[in-house]
Design a protein around this motif. Structure first.
Motif, PDB file in Angstrom:
ATOM      1  N   ALA A   3      -5.532 -27.516 -31.550  1.00 35.63           N
ATOM      2  CA  ALA A   3      -5.406 -26.493 -32.595  1.00 35.63           C
ATOM      3  C   ALA A   3      -6.649 -25.616 -32.682  1.00 35.63           C
ATOM      4  O   ALA A   3      -6.535 -24.392 -32.847  1.00 35.63           O
ATOM      5  N   ARG A   4      -7.819 -26.205 -32.543  1.00 41.54           N
ATOM      6  CA  ARG A   4      -9.056 -25.419 -32.634  1.00 41.54           C
ATOM      7  C   ARG A   4      -9.102 -24.366 -31.522  1.00 41.54           C
ATOM      8  O   ARG A   4      -9.427 -23.203 -31.766  1.00 41.54           O
ATOM      9  N   ASP A   5      -8.791 -24.771 -30.295  1.00 39.97           N
ATOM     10  CA  ASP A   5      -8.809 -23.836 -29.165  1.00 39.97           C
ATOM     11  C   ASP A   5      -7.770 -22.739 -29.339  1.00 39.97           C
ATOM     12  O   ASP A   5      -8.042 -21.568 -29.049  1.00 39.97           O
ATOM     13  N   LEU A   6      -6.593 -23.109 -29.781  1.00 36.44           N
ATOM     14  CA  LEU A   6      -5.539 -22.117 -30.005  1.00 36.44           C
ATOM     15  C   LEU A   6      -5.954 -21.124 -31.086  1.00 36.44           C
ATOM     16  O   LEU A   6      -5.744 -19.913 -30.948  1.00 36.44           O
ATOM     17  N   THR A   7      -6.552 -21.625 -32.150  1.00 36.58           N
ATOM     18  CA  THR A   7      -6.999 -20.761 -33.244  1.00 36.58           C
ATOM     19  C   THR A   7      -8.060 -19.785 -32.758  1.00 36.58           C
ATOM     20  O   THR A   7      -8.007 -18.586 -33.080  1.00 36.58           O
ATOM     21  N   LEU A   8      -8.996 -20.264 -31.946  1.00 34.02           N
ATOM     22  CA  LEU A   8     -10.030 -19.375 -31.416  1.00 34.02           C
ATOM     23  C   LEU A   8      -9.448 -18.370 -30.422  1.00 34.02           C
ATOM     24  O   LEU A   8      -9.877 -17.207 -30.399  1.00 34.02           O
ATOM     25  N   ASN A   9      -8.469 -18.767 -29.620  1.00 31.94           N
ATOM     26  CA  ASN A   9      -7.808 -17.815 -28.714  1.00 31.94           C
ATOM     27  C   ASN A   9      -7.106 -16.714 -29.503  1.00 31.94           C
ATOM     28  O   ASN A   9      -7.152 -15.538 -29.122  1.00 31.94           O
ATOM     29  N   ILE A  10      -6.454 -17.084 -30.588  1.00 36.11           N
ATOM     30  CA  ILE A  10      -5.802 -16.091 -31.442  1.00 36.11           C
ATOM     31  C   ILE A  10      -6.849 -15.141 -32.016  1.00 36.11           C
ATOM     32  O   ILE A  10      -6.661 -13.917 -32.002  1.00 36.11           O
ATOM     33  N   ALA A  11      -7.950 -15.689 -32.511  1.00 35.12           N
ATOM     34  CA  ALA A  11      -9.006 -14.857 -33.095  1.00 35.12           C
ATOM     35  C   ALA A  11      -9.556 -13.859 -32.077  1.00 35.12           C
ATOM     36  O   ALA A  11      -9.758 -12.677 -32.399  1.00 35.12           O
ATOM     37  N   ILE A  12      -9.767 -14.310 -30.853  1.00 37.88           N
ATOM     38  CA  ILE A  12     -10.261 -13.405 -29.808  1.00 37.88           C
ATOM     39  C   ILE A  12      -9.247 -12.288 -29.558  1.00 37.88           C
ATOM     40  O   ILE A  12      -9.617 -11.114 -29.454  1.00 37.88           O
ATOM     41  N   ASN A  13      -7.981 -12.649 -29.470  1.00 38.38           N
ATOM     42  CA  ASN A  13      -6.955 -11.631 -29.253  1.00 38.38           C
ATOM     43  C   ASN A  13      -6.898 -10.638 -30.402  1.00 38.38           C
ATOM     44  O   ASN A  13      -6.690  -9.436 -30.175  1.00 38.38           O
ATOM     45  N   LEU A  14      -7.077 -11.095 -31.621  1.00 39.13           N
ATOM     46  CA  LEU A  14      -7.041 -10.185 -32.768  1.00 39.13           C
ATOM     47  C   LEU A  14      -8.180  -9.177 -32.694  1.00 39.13           C
ATOM     48  O   LEU A  14      -8.003  -8.003 -33.023  1.00 39.13           O
ATOM     49  N   GLY A  15      -9.339  -9.625 -32.245  1.00 42.80           N
ATOM     50  CA  GLY A  15     -10.453  -8.694 -32.043  1.00 42.80           C
ATOM     51  C   GLY A  15     -10.123  -7.651 -30.988  1.00 42.80           C
ATOM     52  O   GLY A  15     -10.429  -6.462 -31.148  1.00 42.80           O
ATOM     53  N   ARG A  16      -9.464  -8.075 -29.921  1.00 43.33           N
ATOM     54  CA  ARG A  16      -9.045  -7.137 -28.882  1.00 43.33           C
ATOM     55  C   ARG A  16      -8.001  -6.167 -29.419  1.00 43.33           C
ATOM     56  O   ARG A  16      -8.025  -4.971 -29.113  1.00 43.33           O
ATOM     57  N   LEU A  17      -7.072  -6.680 -30.214  1.00 43.14           N
ATOM     58  CA  LEU A  17      -6.043  -5.817 -30.809  1.00 43.14           C
ATOM     59  C   LEU A  17      -6.675  -4.758 -31.693  1.00 43.14           C
ATOM     60  O   LEU A  17      -6.237  -3.595 -31.692  1.00 43.14           O
ATOM     61  N   CYS A  18      -7.706  -5.135 -32.420  1.00 39.27           N
ATOM     62  CA  CYS A  18      -8.427  -4.160 -33.248  1.00 39.27           C
ATOM     63  C   CYS A  18      -8.983  -3.041 -32.373  1.00 39.27           C
ATOM     64  O   CYS A  18      -8.750  -1.860 -32.637  1.00 39.27           O
ATOM     65  N   ARG A  19      -9.699  -3.427 -31.336  1.00 34.73           N
ATOM     66  CA  ARG A  19     -10.325  -2.427 -30.470  1.00 34.73           C
ATOM     67  C   ARG A  19      -9.297  -1.525 -29.795  1.00 34.73           C
ATOM     68  O   ARG A  19      -9.423  -0.293 -29.803  1.00 34.73           O
ATOM     69  N   TRP A  20      -8.248  -2.128 -29.224  1.00 27.19           N
ATOM     70  CA  TRP A  20      -7.284  -1.324 -28.486  1.00 27.19           C
ATOM     71  C   TRP A  20      -6.462  -0.428 -29.398  1.00 27.19           C
ATOM     72  O   TRP A  20      -6.054   0.657 -28.994  1.00 27.19           O
ATOM     73  N   SER A  21      -6.222  -0.853 -30.607  1.00 20.02           N
ATOM     74  CA  SER A  21      -5.484   0.025 -31.526  1.00 20.02           C
ATOM     75  C   SER A  21      -6.330   1.245 -31.861  1.00 20.02           C
ATOM     76  O   SER A  21      -5.811   2.363 -31.939  1.00 20.02           O
ATOM     77  N   MET A  22      -7.632   1.055 -32.030  1.00 15.97           N
ATOM     78  CA  MET A  22      -8.506   2.195 -32.326  1.00 15.97           C
ATOM     79  C   MET A  22      -8.693   3.109 -31.118  1.00 15.97           C
ATOM     80  O   MET A  22      -8.980   4.282 -31.276  1.00 15.97           O
ATOM     81  N   GLU A  23      -8.492   2.547 -29.919  1.00 19.37           N
ATOM     82  CA  GLU A  23      -8.590   3.362 -28.702  1.00 19.37           C
ATOM     83  C   GLU A  23      -7.252   4.001 -28.343  1.00 19.37           C
ATOM     84  O   GLU A  23      -7.159   4.742 -27.369  1.00 19.37           O
ATOM     85  N   GLY A  24      -6.203   3.696 -29.118  1.00 13.35           N
ATOM     86  CA  GLY A  24      -4.884   4.270 -28.863  1.00 13.35           C
ATOM     87  C   GLY A  24      -4.182   3.676 -27.651  1.00 13.35           C
ATOM     88  O   GLY A  24      -3.292   4.305 -27.080  1.00 13.35           O
ATOM     89  N   ARG A  25      -4.540   2.475 -27.254  1.00 13.62           N
ATOM     90  CA  ARG A  25      -3.980   1.848 -26.050  1.00 13.62           C
ATOM     91  C   ARG A  25      -2.785   0.970 -26.429  1.00 13.62           C
ATOM     92  O   ARG A  25      -2.866  -0.246 -26.450  1.00 13.62           O
ATOM     93  N   ARG A  26      -1.666   1.606 -26.704  1.00 17.90           N
ATOM     94  CA  ARG A  26      -0.483   0.910 -27.205  1.00 17.90           C
ATOM     95  C   ARG A  26       0.043  -0.158 -26.244  1.00 17.90           C
ATOM     96  O   ARG A  26       0.479  -1.231 -26.680  1.00 17.90           O
ATOM     97  N   SER A  27       0.002   0.100 -24.945  1.00 14.06           N
ATOM     98  CA  SER A  27       0.524  -0.894 -24.004  1.00 14.06           C
ATOM     99  C   SER A  27      -0.301  -2.179 -24.065  1.00 14.06           C
ATOM    100  O   SER A  27       0.246  -3.282 -23.970  1.00 14.06           O
ATOM    101  N   ARG A  28      -1.610  -2.062 -24.240  1.00 13.11           N
ATOM    102  CA  ARG A  28      -2.468  -3.251 -24.366  1.00 13.11           C
ATOM    103  C   ARG A  28      -2.206  -3.952 -25.704  1.00 13.11           C
ATOM    104  O   ARG A  28      -2.203  -5.175 -25.773  1.00 13.11           O
TER     105      ARG A  28
END
Length: 94
Positions: A3-28
């Motif tokens: 669970a800890r590893d999965l939670t951290l993987n989700i957190a990392i992805n959420l950070g990436r989602l933040c960045r890519w949404s601000m860059e307008g990279r919808r496919s990512r």
């Protein structure tokens, strides 16, 4: 994966989602939303501590709303980054 590893993987992805949404990279954004959903399904099935469950339930509800309403704006990105921070901190409770 635990669970800890999965939670951290989700957190990392959420950070990436933040960045890519601000860059307008919808496919990512779409790609990592799908990957995050897979991690979320695995986390659902993984043993979790009682202390983590309220955060997990709150996140699942909010993530579903954000996933259904992808806005690619600062508010959406900030919500993703906020959850990334929360989950990074709360991963110790899993």
């Amino acid at each position: 994966m635990q669970a800890r590893d999965l939670t951290l993987n989700i957190a990392i992805n959420l950070g990436r989602l933040c960045r890519w949404s601000m860059e307008g990279r919808r496919s990512r954004v779409d790609q990592f939303l799908l990957e995050t959903e897979e991690y979320l399904k695995a986390l659902e099935a993984a043993p979790k501590s009682v202390r983590f469950i309220p955060t997990f339930e709150w996140f699942k509800e909010d993530f579903e709303k954000l996933r259904r309403d992808i806005r690619m704006d600062a508010d959406w990105a900030e919500a993703m980054l906020t959850w990334a921070n929360i989950l990074t901190h709360r991963a110790t409770l899993t």
